[in-house]
Structures are given as structure tokens and as C-alpha cells.
Design a protein around this motif. Structure first.
Motif: not given
Length: 126
Positions: A29-41, A43-46, A48-57
Motif C-alpha cells: 500500500f503506497i502511502t504519501p511520504t508527507a504526513v498530513r499535519s493539522a491545519d490550525l487555521v 480547524d479554528l474557522y470550522l 467558529e462556523l459551527k458555533n455561530y448562531k444567526v440572530p433573530q430578525v
């Protein structure tokens, strides 16, 4: 002669097969040589998107931004007596035509714009 060459090639193949160890086919099984590192930006963006609550109009939210509509006043109608007098003055007005007789009654000479050449005269040769 052909038979000898076939025998010789068989013997050579047998000799080579004995000398090399057996080839084992493996699946890898061929695996990529570069290990996928976590993208901090990302993760933070996602997060914040999940925690956003739309204000009632509310209906009162547009109070300061929108003006109340009011029907404009109807325009005043012109008086019909003024229209009649203006129409009468227009009908009695004299028409001024350029080139027509002036106030003293003298008519201007009329210019003839279309002049025919005499057929008897021939143009001079150049």
C-alpha cells in the motif's frame, strides 16, 4: 541445429532459475511520504462556523433604516381661463418667416437657386 539451440536455452533458463531466490509477489500500500499535519487555521474557522448562531430578525429592526412612505400631494391644475387666453394670443400672433417682407412692406428679392445653362455655349477646351 534448432533443437540444440532450444535445449541450450532451456538449460540456461534452468541454471538462472536455480541461482536466484524465488520471486514472491507482494501487494504493498503506497502511502504519501508527507504526513498530513493539522491545519490550525482551518480547524479554528470550522469551529467558529459551527458555533455561530444567526440572530433573530425582528420587525422593529428596520425602524432607523427605512423611511415611511407617504403619497405625494397632487399637483395643482392650471386654470382653464389662462389656457384659453394663451391659446387666443397664440392664434392671433403673426408668423415671422426669414426672407419675408419686413415691417416697412418692402419685399426682399427672391434668389433663383436653380439656374439652367445655355445649351448654345460650349465649354472651352483645355
Amino acid at each position: 541445429m534448432l533443437a540444440q539451440s532450444i535445449r541450450a536455452s532451456r538449460q540456461a533458463l534452468a541454471r538462472v532459475a536455480r541461482q536466484q531466490p524465488a520471486f514472491v509477489a507482494r501487494r504493498t500500500f503506497i502511502t504519501p511520504t508527507a504526513v498530513r499535519s493539522a491545519d490550525l487555521v482551518q480547524d479554528l474557522y470550522l469551529r467558529e462556523l459551527k458555533n455561530y448562531k444567526v440572530p433573530q430578525v425582528k420587525a422593529s429592526d428596520a425602524e432607523g433604516s427605512v423611511q415611511k412612505f407617504s403619497i405625494p400631494p397632487t399637483p395643482a391644475s392650471p386654470e382653464e381661463s389662462d389656457i384659453a387666453s394663451e391659446l387666443k394670443s397664440y392664434e392671433t400672433q403673426t408668423v415671422e418667416v426669414e426672407g419675408a417682407a419686413g415691417e416697412d412692406g418692402a419685399a426682399l428679392p427672391e434668389e433663383d437657386w436653380f439656374e439652367e445653362e445655355d445649351e448654345g455655349t460650349t465649354p472651352a477646351a483645355h
